[in-house]
Structures are given as C-alpha cells and as structure tokens.
Design a protein around this motif. Structure first.
Motif, short mmCIF file in Angstrom:
data_model
loop_
_atom_site.label_atom_id
_atom_site.label_comp_id
_atom_site.label_asym_id
_atom_site.label_seq_id
_atom_site.Cartn_x
_atom_site.Cartn_y
_atom_site.Cartn_z
N SER A 2 -7.64 -25.55 10.56
CA SER A 2 -8.56 -26.30 9.70
C SER A 2 -7.95 -26.46 8.31
O SER A 2 -7.01 -25.78 7.94
CB SER A 2 -9.90 -25.59 9.60
N ASP A 3 -8.48 -27.41 7.57
CA ASP A 3 -7.98 -27.63 6.21
C ASP A 3 -8.98 -27.17 5.17
O ASP A 3 -8.99 -27.66 4.03
CB ASP A 3 -7.66 -29.11 6.00
N VAL A 4 -9.86 -26.23 5.55
CA VAL A 4 -10.85 -25.70 4.62
C VAL A 4 -10.66 -24.20 4.50
O VAL A 4 -10.09 -23.55 5.38
CB VAL A 4 -12.29 -26.02 5.09
N GLY A 5 -11.15 -23.68 3.38
CA GLY A 5 -11.18 -22.23 3.22
C GLY A 5 -12.56 -21.70 3.59
O GLY A 5 -13.44 -22.45 4.03
N TYR A 6 -12.73 -20.39 3.42
CA TYR A 6 -13.99 -19.77 3.84
C TYR A 6 -14.46 -18.80 2.76
O TYR A 6 -13.67 -18.21 2.03
CB TYR A 6 -13.82 -19.03 5.16
N VAL A 7 -15.77 -18.65 2.68
CA VAL A 7 -16.38 -17.63 1.83
C VAL A 7 -17.39 -16.88 2.69
O VAL A 7 -17.85 -17.38 3.73
CB VAL A 7 -17.09 -18.24 0.60
N VAL A 104 -21.94 -9.87 8.14
CA VAL A 104 -21.59 -10.87 7.14
C VAL A 104 -21.73 -12.26 7.76
O VAL A 104 -21.61 -12.42 8.99
CB VAL A 104 -20.14 -10.64 6.64
N GLU A 105 -22.01 -13.24 6.93
CA GLU A 105 -22.12 -14.63 7.39
C GLU A 105 -21.01 -15.44 6.72
O GLU A 105 -20.76 -15.31 5.52
CB GLU A 105 -23.49 -15.20 7.03
N VAL A 106 -20.34 -16.30 7.53
CA VAL A 106 -19.19 -17.06 7.06
C VAL A 106 -19.60 -18.51 6.81
O VAL A 106 -20.31 -19.12 7.62
CB VAL A 106 -18.04 -17.01 8.09
N PHE A 107 -19.13 -19.05 5.66
CA PHE A 107 -19.39 -20.43 5.28
C PHE A 107 -18.07 -21.12 4.95
O PHE A 107 -17.08 -20.45 4.58
CB PHE A 107 -20.32 -20.51 4.06
N CYS A 108 -18.06 -22.44 5.04
CA CYS A 108 -16.89 -23.21 4.62
C CYS A 108 -16.87 -23.32 3.11
O CYS A 108 -17.90 -23.58 2.48
CB CYS A 108 -16.93 -24.61 5.24
N PRO A 114 -21.28 -25.44 3.69
CA PRO A 114 -21.81 -25.62 5.05
C PRO A 114 -21.49 -24.42 5.93
O PRO A 114 -20.50 -23.71 5.72
CB PRO A 114 -21.09 -26.87 5.54
N ARG A 115 -22.35 -24.17 6.91
CA ARG A 115 -22.16 -23.05 7.83
C ARG A 115 -20.93 -23.30 8.70
O ARG A 115 -20.63 -24.43 9.08
CB ARG A 115 -23.41 -22.87 8.68
N ALA A 116 -20.25 -22.21 9.06
CA ALA A 116 -18.94 -22.32 9.74
C ALA A 116 -19.05 -22.07 11.23
O ALA A 116 -18.08 -21.64 11.86
CB ALA A 116 -17.95 -21.35 9.11
N GLY A 256 -27.62 -22.25 15.89
CA GLY A 256 -26.30 -22.13 16.49
C GLY A 256 -25.17 -22.50 15.57
O GLY A 256 -24.00 -22.25 15.88
N SER A 257 -25.47 -23.10 14.42
CA SER A 257 -24.42 -23.48 13.47
C SER A 257 -23.99 -22.33 12.58
O SER A 257 -23.08 -22.47 11.78
CB SER A 257 -24.91 -24.64 12.59
N ARG A 258 -24.64 -21.21 12.73
CA ARG A 258 -24.29 -20.06 11.91
C ARG A 258 -23.05 -19.34 12.46
O ARG A 258 -22.81 -19.30 13.66
CB ARG A 258 -25.45 -19.07 11.84
N SER A 259 -22.32 -18.72 11.54
CA SER A 259 -21.18 -17.89 11.90
C SER A 259 -21.48 -16.50 11.37
O SER A 259 -21.09 -16.12 10.26
CB SER A 259 -19.90 -18.45 11.28
N LEU A 260 -22.19 -15.72 12.18
CA LEU A 260 -22.69 -14.40 11.79
C LEU A 260 -21.93 -13.33 12.57
O LEU A 260 -21.85 -13.40 13.80
CB LEU A 260 -24.19 -14.31 12.09
N TRP A 261 -21.38 -12.34 11.87
CA TRP A 261 -20.48 -11.37 12.49
C TRP A 261 -20.91 -9.96 12.16
O TRP A 261 -21.45 -9.70 11.08
CB TRP A 261 -19.05 -11.58 11.99
N PHE A 262 -20.65 -9.03 13.11
CA PHE A 262 -20.95 -7.62 12.86
C PHE A 262 -19.80 -6.73 13.34
O PHE A 262 -19.03 -7.09 14.23
CB PHE A 262 -22.25 -7.20 13.57
N GLY A 263 -19.70 -5.56 12.72
CA GLY A 263 -18.73 -4.55 13.13
C GLY A 263 -19.33 -3.17 12.96
O GLY A 263 -20.12 -2.93 12.03
N VAL A 264 -19.00 -2.26 13.86
CA VAL A 264 -19.52 -0.89 13.81
C VAL A 264 -18.71 -0.09 12.80
O VAL A 264 -17.48 -0.04 12.85
CB VAL A 264 -19.45 -0.23 15.19
N ILE A 265 -19.42 0.54 11.86
CA ILE A 265 -18.76 1.30 10.79
C ILE A 265 -18.44 2.71 11.29
O ILE A 265 -19.33 3.45 11.71
CB ILE A 265 -19.68 1.40 9.55
N PRO A 266 -17.17 3.12 11.25
CA PRO A 266 -16.84 4.50 11.63
C PRO A 266 -17.23 5.46 10.50
O PRO A 266 -16.83 5.28 9.35
CB PRO A 266 -15.32 4.46 11.82
#
Length: 540
Positions: A2-7, A104-108, A114-116, A256-266
């Motif tokens: 892609s030619d966009v960055g993310y926040v 965390v949620e990822v956006f363009c 916009p949602r990623a 469905g347009s959301r980019s929502l991510w999770f990770g288990v914290i050690p």
C-alpha cells in the motif's frame, strides 16, 4: 504494497465508553484489558468490550508500618503494616486467576483516519519496553525523598502518621502533575541533590538462544549480529457476535471495516539474563520479567516489502505497569487450592499390599548419603553426622512425604509465631473444626476478662486451642495456646496477652471462618452499541 501509512488508537469501544474523540491524545494509547478466568480468549472473541474492570487491588501498593490502637479488638489490632496505594497499574500472574491482553485499533494515516480493515498486507505485534531508572547520587537525600513520598500518600489515604521504610525513589515517583508540583516545592533541597535518569530498554533475542535488556539507541551498546527485538504477534479480532447481522447489512463501511487486534500479555517468564554491573563488577543473573521494573507495551504495524526491509509504524505506549510476584497476597487470595490429607485408614490398608512402582524415587549419588541417628534424643549435635557411601535408590509413597511435611508445619507454626511474635500470621488462616467455639471464647474476652484470669476454665482453654487450629483434646499433655499466650512477652518484658483482653479478642475473631469474606465477581466493563451499525444492536 500500500502507499499509505498507519496509526494506532484505543479500541472503538473504549473511546465510546469514555467519550473520547479519535483525534484526542487520550485515544492514542493501546489498552490493557483484564480477565478473571482462563477462557478469556473465548470471551474476547465473542465481545472484545466484555472485560473485567480494574479495582483497588489492581494498583501498586507499598507497606508502611503502623501502630494499632490499644482499644481496637478487631483484626486490625494484629496488623503492624498497612498498604498505601499509588496510581501505578499492577498486573497479576496466571496463578492468581488474572489474565491480560493488549488491544489496539489500526487506521490509515491519511486525512479523516479511515479504518484499515481492508488492508490484509499488514501484520500487527507488540513489544515490551522496560523503564530503567538510575540515581547518580544515592544515600540520605534519596531515602528522605522516598520516605516522604510514601508518607504523603499514607496521609492522603487516612493512614495517619507513619515512618516509611521504602528507600527506592524509582518505585514511588508516580504522582500526577498537581500533586507532584507541590511535593517538589516542599522537598526542593533534597531533590536538587538527586540526579534521576530513566532509560527505555528493549528485550533483544539472540539467535543462539536467550536474550538481554538493552537501552534503546545506546551507542555504547551495539546490537549484535543476529539479535532482534522480541515482537509478540497479535491476532485480528472478528466482528463481535452480537453485531454479525448488522455487519452484513452495513457492508464495507460497517463493523467489518475495523482493524482491531489483540495480543496476550506475558506476566511471567522463566528466562534469565546476565545484567552488567557498574564499576567493572562482574554481571549478575537476573530474571527477564520481575516485580521491580516498570514496563510499557508498544504495538507495531509491519508491512513487508519484497527485497526491502519491512515498513513499520509504532503506537504510543500503554499505561505503565509493574508485575506482581507469585506470592503477592492480593493475588493468591483469588485462587483456592484444596488439598486433602492422606487417609490413614486407606494407607494402613495399602500397607498390607505389595507396593507398586509409583511414588517419589530418591537417588542418592555416590558419597552423598547423610548418615545420622534420629533416635538419639533431640537434634543431632555438631559433628555427629557422617557422609556415607550412598548410591542407593529408595521409593517413598507421596503420601508419606506429605504426612511428615504437614506434621512439621503443625509443629513449627506455633514456634515461629511465638519465637518471633508474628501474631498476624495466625490471621492468615482459619479452620472449620468439628465444633466451633469462637463465640464462647470471644464473648468471654468481650466482657473485659483475660485468659488465665477469673472465669477462665479448661473448657474455654480447649475451645481456644481449637479456634487456633490445634485440637489438643484427648492428648495426654499439659499446656496449650492459653498457657503460651499468657506467658508471651514483648522485647521490653511486658506481657502481650495476659492483661490485654482486646488483643486476645482480635486474635480470636481474625481466625473465625464465619468472618471470611466471600469472593465477589469483578465488575464488567460496559459494552457499548456499535456506532457503525445502522440500527443499534440489542445488548444481551
């Protein structure tokens, strides 16, 4: 590519719950979510907003000594320390029935953010950073500042005057801006003598195994060949179940347009590393994760490029936190472990049978056998033992080890309590005996009478033993808890219990099983309706 960055931003439901705008600085941190059962991933997949709320136990505390009031006859009379709360988050261990994820949620990174959700070429992970604070001048100014910090906190929380023993400024320097400004003004002279510097450190993994903490951007400590920072991969969350139908109706602009991510914290690691020491001293072995350091988590979006290094974007850090040690009392109280003592009748019956191969197998290496006479009367004296040839293999029933260990515990608990006068140890356990005599003894003491005084009798003495977990009925010996407590003296030679009915009453009521607090379910965070749904979905 892609030619966009993310926040990255806080999850949508946190922003909705707290009424935070997407562009607000408060929305930039990934969020730490807590769960109180091991099925937390299932709960997370059904509804990521359905997590447990943080409470008073979920912040770091410091014990400060207090002097109990002489008229207090409750369990507070036994407590020689109280806990002072700070604002620093505390994460517990899995054995404490606490589990944590970072979301965390990822956006363009283009106007409008916009949602990623449609960008499948990215991966998301997180890295743990350690905040390491060093003091270039230690000693009296640092100790005074730390002591005054805890004293101020204790005063604010209604604990009154105390003499803190903490001597580590790194652990208590947390306060909010207004409070901290006032404290700096009041203790400017001591603070001027302290040079406090905090480094952000990364955990580097070696291709040969193991790892180490390294200060980020430290030009004197280069990253070795093959080393790389540990990144724990995160998983994208699907549309929550209650919004599934809504997502189909809303199409590409819906949930469905959301980019929502999770990770288990050690919160625990068995890894260790060689920590360098100042002044040319040899390095020491330290744990990767311990209960002294302060940590933060940063989420990382990565986009691979063929033939080129990947592009990465890093989030703001989460709120800082520390990790509870496995023996943290606020954590161990969350899980009950039940152990049934071996049944003597069944073991006696087993003794009539041929022993099987199972049990605890003890191998004594050559020239490593400890030989002594356990029948000589009392503890063996210095020089009486011998080192034998060894090389033997013995198998013992597991129950045999446990019976002897529990016997030693019952024998030494009163000795430890009486020898070191740690009366509060008895408040950390309670027994449910065949018959409960707490009321009789407590009522006797509540009238102002004392053990061994007028009205005290053998029946009350037996009930006192039972209340403290030592049933001496039918045991052909004299003495018991009543005699020991009546004779107990403090270092100045004054009797502790003999003339103090309130102190004895506090000891009894603290062991009453009827006074035990029952666990209450943790509150659940509010799960808001999704604003992307054309019609608010019903809350189940």
């Amino acid at each position: 590519m892609s030619d966009v960055g993310y926040v990255m931003r806080s999850p949508w439901y946190c922003r909705a719950r707290e009424k935070i705008d997407l562009r607000s600085p408060l929305a930039q941190r990934p969020r730490i979510q807590m769960y109180d059962s091991s099925d937390f991933v299932d709960r997370l997949l059904v509804d990521p907003a359905d997590s447990s709320g943080f409470g008073d136990d979920d912040v770091w505390t410091y014990p400060v000594p207090v002097t109990p009031g002489p008229t207090d006859d409750t369990r507070l009379r036994l407590a020689t320390s109280r806990l002072v709360r700070t604002n620093l988050r505390k994460l517990y261990q899995p054995l404490h029935e606490r589990f944590y994820v970072v979301v965390v949620e990822v956006f363009c990174d283009v106007p409008g953010l916009p949602r990623a959700g449609h960008h499948d070429e990215i991966t998301v992970g997180f890295r743990t950073r350690r905040l390491h604070t060093s003091l270039t001048r230690k000693g009296r100014p640092a100790r005074r500042v730390a002591a005054n910090l805890v004293a101020e906190l204790a005063k604010q929380q209604g604990l009154g005057a105390c003499v803190p023993t903490s001597n580590d400024v790194r652990d208590v320097w947390w306060a909010d801006a207004a409070w901290r400004r006032r404290f700096e003004e009041d203790h400017a002279a001591d603070l001027a003598e302290i040079d406090c510097h905090t480094d952000v450190q990364q955990w580097l993994v070696s291709p040969k195994g193991g790892g180490r903490w390294r200060t980020v951007c430290d030009q004197t400590d280069a990253v070795l060949e093959g080393e790389h920072e540990e990144i724990i991969r995160m998983t994208r969350l699907p549309v929550r179940e209650r919004d599934a139908e809504c997502a189909e109706d809303a199409g590409p602009t819906g949930p469905g347009s959301r980019s929502l991510w999770f990770g288990v914290i050690p919160t625990y690691s068995g890894e260790h590393w060689l920590a360098p020491q100042p002044g040319g001293r040899p390095p020491v072995i330290e744990r990767k994760l311990d209960d002294h350091a302060i940590y933060e988590i940063e989420c990382v979006v990565e986009e691979t490029r063929e033939g080129c290094p990947p592009l990465t974007w890093v989030s703001a850090p989460t709120e800082p936190f520390r990790l509870a040690d496995p023996m943290d009392p606020a954590g161990t109280k969350n899980r009950t472990v039940t152990i049934t003592l071996p049944d003597f009748r069944r073991l006696a019956a087993r003794a009539a049978e041929k022993q099987g191969p199972g049990g605890i197998r003890i191998v004594t290496p050559p020239d490593s056998q400890m030989k002594f006479n356990p029948f000589g009367g009392g503890m063996p004296k210095s020089g009486e033992g011998r080192i034998g040839a060894g090389a033997a293999i013995c198998t013992f029933a597991v129950e045999l080890f446990f019976i002897v260990a529990f016997f030693l515990f019952l024998m030494f608990l009163p000795i430890v309590v009486l020898l070191f006068q740690l009366w509060w140890l008895l408040a950390l356990r309670f027994c449910i005996p065949p018959r409960v005599g707490f009321s009789a003894v407590a009522d006797f003491l509540a009238t102002g009478k004392v053990i061994g005084g007028a009205g005290w009798n053998a029946t009350l003495a037996a009930e006192l033993d039972i209340a403290l977990g030592t049933d001496l009925r039918d045991v052909p010996v004299t003495g018991g808890w009543a005699d020991e407590l009546a004779a107990a003296k403090d270092p100045s030679g004054a009797f502790v219990f003999k003339n103090d009915s309130k102190m004895t009453h506090a000891l009894i009521v603290s062991t009453d099983p009827r006074d035990a607090s029952q666990p209450t379910p943790l509150p659940h965070e509010v799960s808001p309706s999704d604003p992307l749904c054309p019609v608010p979905a019903p809350v189940h």
